[in-house]
Structure formats: structure tokens, C-alpha cells
Write a protein that holds these residues in place. Sequence first.
Motif, PDB file in Angstrom:
ATOM      1  N   PRO A 198       0.804  -1.233   0.000  1.00 25.08           N
ATOM      2  CA  PRO A 198       0.000   0.000   0.000  1.00 25.08           C
ATOM      3  C   PRO A 198       0.836   1.283   0.000  1.00 25.08           C
ATOM      4  CG  PRO A 198      -0.909  -1.578   1.548  1.00 25.08           C
ATOM      5  CD  PRO A 198       0.387  -2.159   1.054  1.00 25.08           C
ATOM      6  N   TRP A 199       1.909   1.333   0.794  1.00 28.83           N
ATOM      7  CA  TRP A 199       2.708   2.549   0.852  1.00 28.83           C
ATOM      8  C   TRP A 199       3.481   2.781  -0.441  1.00 28.83           C
ATOM      9  CZ3 TRP A 199       8.097   2.801   0.769  1.00 28.83           C
ATOM     10  CH2 TRP A 199       8.767   1.593   0.890  1.00 28.83           C
ATOM     11  N   VAL A 200       3.847   1.692  -1.133  1.00 29.74           N
ATOM     12  CA  VAL A 200       4.537   1.820  -2.423  1.00 29.74           C
ATOM     13  C   VAL A 200       3.553   2.308  -3.488  1.00 29.74           C
ATOM     14  CG1 VAL A 200       5.851   0.598  -4.204  1.00 29.74           C
ATOM     15  CG2 VAL A 200       6.238   0.060  -1.790  1.00 29.74           C
ATOM     16  N   LYS A 201       2.313   1.829  -3.402  1.00 34.61           N
ATOM     17  CA  LYS A 201       1.280   2.312  -4.337  1.00 34.61           C
ATOM     18  C   LYS A 201       1.088   3.817  -4.209  1.00 34.61           C
ATOM     19  CE  LYS A 201      -1.459  -1.892  -4.817  1.00 34.61           C
ATOM     20  NZ  LYS A 201      -2.774  -2.499  -4.642  1.00 34.61           N
ATOM     21  N   LEU A 202       1.155   4.332  -2.986  1.00 33.40           N
ATOM     22  CA  LEU A 202       1.036   5.794  -2.779  1.00 33.40           C
ATOM     23  C   LEU A 202       2.193   6.525  -3.434  1.00 33.40           C
ATOM     24  CD1 LEU A 202      -0.188   5.972   0.912  1.00 33.40           C
ATOM     25  CD2 LEU A 202      -1.490   6.521  -1.151  1.00 33.40           C
ATOM     26  N   ILE A 203       3.391   5.985  -3.319  1.00 33.91           N
ATOM     27  CA  ILE A 203       4.562   6.601  -3.956  1.00 33.91           C
ATOM     28  C   ILE A 203       4.405   6.598  -5.471  1.00 33.91           C
ATOM     29  CG2 ILE A 203       7.037   6.301  -4.403  1.00 33.91           C
ATOM     30  CD1 ILE A 203       7.341   5.402  -1.498  1.00 33.91           C
ATOM     31  N   ILE A 204       3.968   5.472  -6.027  1.00 36.03           N
ATOM     32  CA  ILE A 204       3.782   5.372  -7.479  1.00 36.03           C
ATOM     33  C   ILE A 204       2.724   6.364  -7.944  1.00 36.03           C
ATOM     34  CG2 ILE A 204       2.962   3.856  -9.336  1.00 36.03           C
ATOM     35  CD1 ILE A 204       4.196   1.504  -7.739  1.00 36.03           C
ATOM     36  N   LYS A 205       1.626   6.459  -7.189  1.00 38.02           N
ATOM     37  CA  LYS A 205       0.566   7.411  -7.559  1.00 38.02           C
ATOM     38  C   LYS A 205       1.096   8.855  -7.551  1.00 38.02           C
ATOM     39  CE  LYS A 205      -4.129   8.850  -6.297  1.00 38.02           C
ATOM     40  NZ  LYS A 205      -3.915  10.169  -6.799  1.00 38.02           N
ATOM     41  N   ALA A 206       1.882   9.203  -6.533  1.00 36.48           N
ATOM     42  CA  ALA A 206       2.460  10.549  -6.455  1.00 36.48           C
ATOM     43  C   ALA A 206       3.389  10.828  -7.631  1.00 36.48           C
ATOM     44  CB  ALA A 206       3.210  10.714  -5.139  1.00 36.48           C
ATOM     45  N   ILE A 207       4.163   9.834  -8.044  1.00 38.74           N
ATOM     46  CA  ILE A 207       5.057   9.997  -9.197  1.00 38.74           C
ATOM     47  C   ILE A 207       4.258  10.190 -10.468  1.00 38.74           C
ATOM     48  CG2 ILE A 207       6.734   8.796 -10.675  1.00 38.74           C
ATOM     49  CD1 ILE A 207       7.811   7.467  -8.111  1.00 38.74           C
ATOM     50  N   LEU A 208       3.228   9.364 -10.655  1.00 40.47           N
ATOM     51  CA  LEU A 208       2.429   9.445 -11.877  1.00 40.47           C
ATOM     52  C   LEU A 208       1.593  10.718 -11.945  1.00 40.47           C
ATOM     53  CD1 LEU A 208       1.296   5.725 -12.199  1.00 40.47           C
ATOM     54  CD2 LEU A 208       3.114   6.899 -13.457  1.00 40.47           C
ATOM     55  N   ASP A 209       1.216  11.272 -10.791  1.00 39.53           N
ATOM     56  CA  ASP A 209       0.414  12.496 -10.766  1.00 39.53           C
ATOM     57  C   ASP A 209       1.246  13.744 -11.102  1.00 39.53           C
ATOM     58  OD1 ASP A 209      -1.855  11.096 -10.184  1.00 39.53           O
ATOM     59  OD2 ASP A 209      -1.857  11.570  -8.037  1.00 39.53           O
ATOM     60  N   LYS A 210       2.562  13.645 -11.003  1.00 37.85           N
ATOM     61  CA  LYS A 210       3.421  14.805 -11.282  1.00 37.85           C
ATOM     62  C   LYS A 210       3.511  15.102 -12.753  1.00 37.85           C
ATOM     63  CE  LYS A 210       6.404  14.794  -7.290  1.00 37.85           C
ATOM     64  NZ  LYS A 210       7.763  14.753  -6.796  1.00 37.85           N
TER      65      LYS A 210
END
Length: 94
Positions: free
Chosen positions: A82-94
Motif C-alpha cells: 500500500p505505501w509503495v502504491k502511494l509513492i507510485i501514484k504521487a510519481i504518476l500524478d506529477k
Amino acid sequence: MGKAVTAVLTLLLISLLAAEGKALPRSAIELRCQCIGTHSKFIHPKFIHNVNLIPSGPHCKDVEVIATLTDGREVCLEPTAPWVKLIIKAILDK
């Protein structure tokens, strides 16, 4: 001489396979997965310097997430954590 080099290379490969969550050295990368294992325990963002997201493809069937830590180590993260998914989402949202 050739047997000694072969023995050293074999020992290096065995030590790489024993390292859970580690990324293969860049020189060992050709057309294969870079992660030989993944790390799923939380790493505080202040210890993460950079994150590389490598999509699946002909070289590897898995999505790979490689974090470079502030001390220079590279760690393969479990993409389904779950915490890695949040990191990936933050990267993709940039």
C-alpha cells in the motif's frame, strides 16, 4: 587463472541471489529483471532519495520499483504494498 575468475564470478552471483530486496548492479543488466527480490516494509520518505518505476515489458514480466536511498543503496520495493502504491501514484500524478 580462468578457474579462479569463474569461481569469483560464481560467488558474486550467489551473494546477489541471497540479498533480498536488492537491485542487480547496472552492469549486470541486459534483457532481464533488475530486481531479484522485493522489500515491502515501510521506508520513511526522508530516507528515499529517488524512485525509478520500470514498467513490465519483454525484459521482465513484473513492474519494478527501485528506490535509491540517501546512503546510496538501491532497494527493490514491492509494487503491491500500500505505501509503495502511494509513492507510485504521487510519481504518476506529477
